[in-house]
Design an enzyme around this catalytic site. Sequence first.
Site, short mmCIF file in Angstrom:
data_model
loop_
_atom_site.label_atom_id
_atom_site.label_comp_id
_atom_site.label_asym_id
_atom_site.label_seq_id
_atom_site.Cartn_x
_atom_site.Cartn_y
_atom_site.Cartn_z
N GLY A 278 -6.24 -0.12 1.75
CA GLY A 278 -7.26 0.91 1.95
C GLY A 278 -7.16 1.99 0.89
O GLY A 278 -6.16 2.11 0.19
N ILE B 166 3.28 2.19 1.79
CA ILE B 166 4.69 2.14 2.22
C ILE B 166 5.62 2.20 1.02
O ILE B 166 5.50 1.40 0.09
CB ILE B 166 4.99 0.82 2.98
N GLY C 204 0.80 -1.23 0.00
CA GLY C 204 0.00 0.00 0.00
C GLY C 204 0.82 1.27 0.00
O GLY C 204 1.61 1.51 -0.90
N LYS D 288 3.15 -10.29 -3.60
CA LYS D 288 3.97 -9.16 -3.16
C LYS D 288 5.40 -9.61 -2.85
O LYS D 288 6.36 -8.91 -3.19
CB LYS D 288 3.33 -8.50 -1.93
#
Length: 428
Positions: free
Chosen positions: A304, A138, A136, A207
């Site tokens: 999110g 980061i 996300g 990921k």
Amino acid sequence: MSSQRTIKAAVLGAGTVGSGVCRLAQDLAGEFVNKTGANFEIKKVLVRSLAKEREGIPREVLTDNWKEIIDDPEIDIIVELMGGIEPAKTYVLEALRAGKQVVTANKDLLAEHGKEVMDAAEQAGVDLQFEAAVAGAIPIIRPLKQSMAGNHITEVMGIVNGTTNYILTKMTESGMSYDDALAKATELGYAEADPTADVEGYDAGRKIAIMASIAFNSRVTFSQVYTEGITKITADDIKYAKEFGYVIKLLGVARNTESGIEVKVHPMLIPENHPLAGVNDSINAVFVHADAMDDAMFMGRGAGQMPTASAVMGDIVDVCRNIVNGCCGRVGCSCYKILPVKEIGDTSSKFFLRIQAADKAGVLANIASVLGNNNVSIAQVVQKSRKSGTAELVIITDEVEERHFNDAVTILRGMSVVSEISGVIRVY
Ligand code: NAP
Ligand code: HSE
């Protein structure tokens, strides 16, 4: 520098992330020229359904026709936020081949077809940026590719799925049921369209494949990642882990060893005082170890709407700067080695093992001897409960090659005195 130039983009997808990116573009409108040297406009937004109400997105920019976007010479940047492999792959390849810059958050595409899309970007001399595809908000792709380029990276490990971290946190801290916690994570926009990808560890697997490829300069695809999700973790596992001083987290682990790359996703008991133990809810954290840098940790919101949109917008800003300065395609694929990827059985772990066994003399000795005969050394053993002739044994092993441990578990499952192997979880 032409301060009045406007760079135009199309956003593919107006779901959780796409609508967040449209919102950020509006918020930043007054400052974009200061940040990049050009103004920025989202000229088109591609959706499946034109009938849906899209708050904050003007109706006239919406289209369900890809041709309108790919054939528009004014559109310089394609921001792919539809997800999935097709038609995302076709659209991204067509965009790159047409000389358009691409920003995407699509880990499914990159973890399975990374080479094909990276090659297409290189051939066209354009940018392909994907910071939002991993963890996300980061920053981790850019640090691995650029800031740490002066190192040999040996380990990347972390919590890289917000949905499962949210579920495990709620099950641990408030005793929420798995189903209720998953429903809440979905409502909060953390979960994938099909949450199987989250709870079975596939999302984290994609990921870790992307991060391993960049960190070790050698392509790792999702199909090479061992994945195990959280669906078998029970309230009892969480309770016993706590009694031993551990919390359970879903971890992605990639190591570059002398005998090859190890890359896996699985739940793990980690000591309560380990920095990852306190990474809760949808927060993600990634540890990196490298020869010159030593250790670094990156932490923040891993899922999110606005956290993910933040990473996408960071890429858009970077691409706009490259367009303005005529240097697109400067940072391309970094996989210049071909390293083997190890089978899971050839890697080593410590294990937590929960066994339901007959409550009679000699059973523990039998179990211990099966473990010992297969090179599994016991570090701790506790008898937890005795009910109707059955005792629950909880064992923590020393580090062992996984194939030896699996051989031992297969034998234990077949023993008449063992009624059930109720939990097998790796230990940090
Ligand atoms: P989402 O809410 O399901 O939105 C997907 C959007 O794409 C929808 O607007 C949908 O249109 C559109 N779309 C899908 N297929 C299409 C097609 N064939 N043609 C045209 N439009 C199509 O997904 P999301 O959560 O925003 O995720 C988008 C991407 O970001 C995925 O790759 C995901 O893995 C990644 N990501 C998500 C998060 C997160 O927290 N959600 C975090 C990091 C990365 P309709 O609205 O008309 O159905
Ligand atoms: N479903 C993903 C997660 C979204 O829960 O982390 C971010 O990739």
